[in-house]
Design a protein around this motif. Structure first.
Motif, PDB file in Angstrom:
ATOM      1  N   TYR A 152      -9.576  -1.770   5.546  1.00  0.00           N
ATOM      2  CA  TYR A 152      -9.582  -2.115   4.093  1.00  0.00           C
ATOM      3  C   TYR A 152      -8.718  -3.383   4.142  1.00  0.00           C
ATOM      4  O   TYR A 152      -9.381  -4.240   3.391  1.00  0.00           O
ATOM      5  CB  TYR A 152      -8.653  -1.014   3.488  1.00  0.00           C
ATOM      6  CG  TYR A 152      -8.122  -1.478   2.095  1.00  0.00           C
ATOM      7  CD1 TYR A 152      -9.146  -1.463   0.814  1.00  0.00           C
ATOM      8  CD2 TYR A 152      -6.973  -2.178   1.774  1.00  0.00           C
ATOM      9  CE1 TYR A 152      -8.740  -1.792  -0.194  1.00  0.00           C
ATOM     10  CE2 TYR A 152      -6.528  -2.563   0.725  1.00  0.00           C
ATOM     11  CZ  TYR A 152      -7.316  -2.405  -0.508  1.00  0.00           C
ATOM     12  OH  TYR A 152      -7.151  -2.883  -1.738  1.00  0.00           O
ATOM     13  N   LEU A 195     -10.469   1.583  -0.677  1.00  0.00           N
ATOM     14  CA  LEU A 195      -9.335   1.995   0.402  1.00  0.00           C
ATOM     15  C   LEU A 195      -9.590   3.518   0.565  1.00  0.00           C
ATOM     16  O   LEU A 195      -9.406   4.030   1.862  1.00  0.00           O
ATOM     17  CB  LEU A 195      -7.949   1.710  -0.063  1.00  0.00           C
ATOM     18  CG  LEU A 195      -6.688   2.563   0.636  1.00  0.00           C
ATOM     19  CD1 LEU A 195      -6.762   1.823   1.970  1.00  0.00           C
ATOM     20  CD2 LEU A 195      -5.450   2.261  -0.063  1.00  0.00           C
ATOM     21  N   PHE A 221      -7.733   8.762  -5.007  1.00  0.00           N
ATOM     22  CA  PHE A 221      -7.367   7.442  -5.509  1.00  0.00           C
ATOM     23  C   PHE A 221      -7.130   7.386  -7.063  1.00  0.00           C
ATOM     24  O   PHE A 221      -7.771   8.336  -7.584  1.00  0.00           O
ATOM     25  CB  PHE A 221      -8.570   6.599  -4.887  1.00  0.00           C
ATOM     26  CG  PHE A 221      -9.865   6.726  -5.637  1.00  0.00           C
ATOM     27  CD1 PHE A 221     -10.799   7.400  -4.817  1.00  0.00           C
ATOM     28  CD2 PHE A 221     -10.199   6.106  -6.814  1.00  0.00           C
ATOM     29  CE1 PHE A 221     -11.997   7.656  -5.392  1.00  0.00           C
ATOM     30  CE2 PHE A 221     -11.553   6.202  -7.298  1.00  0.00           C
ATOM     31  CZ  PHE A 221     -12.488   6.769  -6.871  1.00  0.00           C
ATOM     32  N   PRO A 268      -2.250  -0.430  -4.139  1.00  0.00           N
ATOM     33  CA  PRO A 268      -3.276   0.216  -3.830  1.00  0.00           C
ATOM     34  C   PRO A 268      -2.400   1.605  -3.159  1.00  0.00           C
ATOM     35  O   PRO A 268      -1.988   1.679  -2.421  1.00  0.00           O
ATOM     36  CB  PRO A 268      -4.220  -0.533  -2.780  1.00  0.00           C
ATOM     37  CG  PRO A 268      -3.893  -2.147  -3.204  1.00  0.00           C
ATOM     38  CD  PRO A 268      -2.392  -1.954  -3.827  1.00  0.00           C
ATOM     39  N   SER A 269      -3.226   2.626  -3.550  1.00  0.00           N
ATOM     40  CA  SER A 269      -2.708   3.833  -3.469  1.00  0.00           C
ATOM     41  C   SER A 269      -3.779   4.983  -3.167  1.00  0.00           C
ATOM     42  O   SER A 269      -4.662   5.004  -3.679  1.00  0.00           O
ATOM     43  CB  SER A 269      -1.712   4.425  -4.599  1.00  0.00           C
ATOM     44  OG  SER A 269      -2.298   4.467  -5.566  1.00  0.00           O
ATOM     45  N   MET A 315       0.736  -1.363   0.018  1.00  0.00           N
ATOM     46  CA  MET A 315      -0.018  -0.022   0.134  1.00  0.00           C
ATOM     47  C   MET A 315       0.913   1.304  -0.082  1.00  0.00           C
ATOM     48  O   MET A 315       2.025   1.262   0.512  1.00  0.00           O
ATOM     49  CB  MET A 315      -0.862   0.057   1.242  1.00  0.00           C
ATOM     50  CG  MET A 315      -1.749   1.178   1.159  1.00  0.00           C
ATOM     51  SD  MET A 315      -2.796   0.986   2.739  1.00  0.00           S
ATOM     52  CE  MET A 315      -3.827  -0.226   2.368  1.00  0.00           C
ATOM     53  N   LYS A 355      -9.071   2.074  -9.448  1.00  0.00           N
ATOM     54  CA  LYS A 355      -8.664   1.121  -8.348  1.00  0.00           C
ATOM     55  C   LYS A 355      -8.548   2.062  -7.066  1.00  0.00           C
ATOM     56  O   LYS A 355      -8.563   3.307  -7.148  1.00  0.00           O
ATOM     57  CB  LYS A 355      -7.290   0.577  -8.644  1.00  0.00           C
ATOM     58  CG  LYS A 355      -6.190   1.655  -8.695  1.00  0.00           C
ATOM     59  CD  LYS A 355      -4.781   0.764  -9.103  1.00  0.00           C
ATOM     60  CE  LYS A 355      -3.560   1.859  -9.003  1.00  0.00           C
ATOM     61  NZ  LYS A 355      -2.430   1.199  -9.099  1.00  0.00           N
ATOM     62  N   SER A 356      -8.600   1.190  -5.807  1.00  0.00           N
ATOM     63  CA  SER A 356      -8.311   1.839  -4.549  1.00  0.00           C
ATOM     64  C   SER A 356      -9.582   2.740  -4.189  1.00  0.00           C
ATOM     65  O   SER A 356      -9.290   3.455  -3.012  1.00  0.00           O
ATOM     66  CB  SER A 356      -6.938   2.902  -4.681  1.00  0.00           C
ATOM     67  OG  SER A 356      -5.806   1.817  -4.717  1.00  0.00           O
TER      68      SER A 356
END
Length: 290
Positions: free
Chosen positions: A286, A215, A207, A248-249, A186, A211-212
């Motif tokens: 998450y 999160l 994000f 994931p960021s 991450m 994606k992400s």
């Protein structure tokens, strides 16, 4: 507040900036507050398209990937184009300490305090963004470590990550490289926001498109519950560190240093700890389901 005419003018200005970027890469200096946006604009390449013409790619990149996120930042979340921020459902409770179920043990998490050194980021109301970012990031590091995660910091002091004299692109790439070289699970970038309107306040989380998002929602929820700050939601963005990391960021904007009350909070140690706790809680939640 931006009206439609201003949006149209800004659209043309940004289109010109993108064209100039493609035709003649710019020499970028360190910038405060909008540094990551400029980083996105001056990135070596735009996201790949599915094969459309260059104009379609250009307009898609401008309006879908750049203009929306920029208007969100400069308009204080009053988006009129692009994807609107996702608002969280009402919190069922006041939050409370998250249960450590061991999900962080062995996870490699890169914590990135935005800006630093010669680039203080947004400066207003007697506070530097880079100082707030670092203080909260160090608190987050300790919480993650206590839960068993391996934490890698992009910086632990007030300095740039890349060598002195590097361009903004090189600075941002150095942060991406740290995440990639450590095979991070991450990447969490911590920032403070700014806006010409000093009345705007609140936290928001970005994000990478596609994606992400889960999160971002968990972390945004954690911050709002812990701090009771104005919820400015989550939104996809094309910031360099989000676009170029493979894990994931997210990029967290903790609050606006241009808002006097929020700037004071961001310098308060207890408030900083609550922000770190909110981010930590979101990360744990998450990993509990992903």
């Amino acid at each position: 507040m931006y009206n439609k005419k201003r949006h149209k003018l800004l659209s043309w200005i940004l289109l010109l900036a993108v064209v100039l970027t493609i035709l003649a890469p710019l020499s970028v200096s360190q910038a405060a507050g909008v540094g990551d946006v400029l980083g996105a604009l001056t990135a070596p390449t735009a996201p790949s398209s599915d094969g459309g013409g260059i104009l379609n790619t250009l307009f898609s990149f401008l309006f879908d990937k750049i203009l929306g996120p920029i208007l969100n930042i400069f308009g204080g979340g009053s988006t009129t184009t692009g994807t609107p921020p996702v608002k969280l459902p009402p919190s069922p409770s006041g939050g409370g300490p998250v249960i450590d179920s061991g999900v962080l043990r062995g996870k490699v998490i890169v914590v990135d305090p935005g800006h630093g050194g010669s680039n203080p980021g947004a400066v207003s109301n007697g506070t530097h963004e880079s100082d707030n970012n670092l203080a909260v990031s160090l608190k987050l590091r300790e919480k993650l470590r206590q839960a068993g995660a391996k934490v890698v910091m992009t910086r632990e002091t007030d300095r740039t990550v890349a060598q002195a004299g590097s361009s903004l692109g090189q600075e941002l790439q150095a942060r991406v490289d740290i995440a990639e070289q450590n095979n991070a699970d991450m990447f969490v970038s911590i920032h403070s926001n700014s806006n010409p309107d000093p009345s705007i306040a609140g936290a928001m989380t970005f994000f990478p498109s596609g994606k992400s998002s889960k999160l971002a929602l968990e972390v945004q929820s954690g911050i709002v519950r812990e701090t009771a700050s104005v919820d400015k939601g989550t939104q996809p963005a094309t910031f360099y560190v989000l676009r170029n990391t493979t894990m994931p960021s997210i990029l967290v904007e903790m609050g606006f240093v241009t808002n006097a009350a929020e700037a004071a909070k961001l310098q308060n140690d207890a408030y900083r700890n609550r922000i770190a706790q909110g981010v930590f809680t979101g990360i744990v939640k998450y990993f509990q389901v992903n």
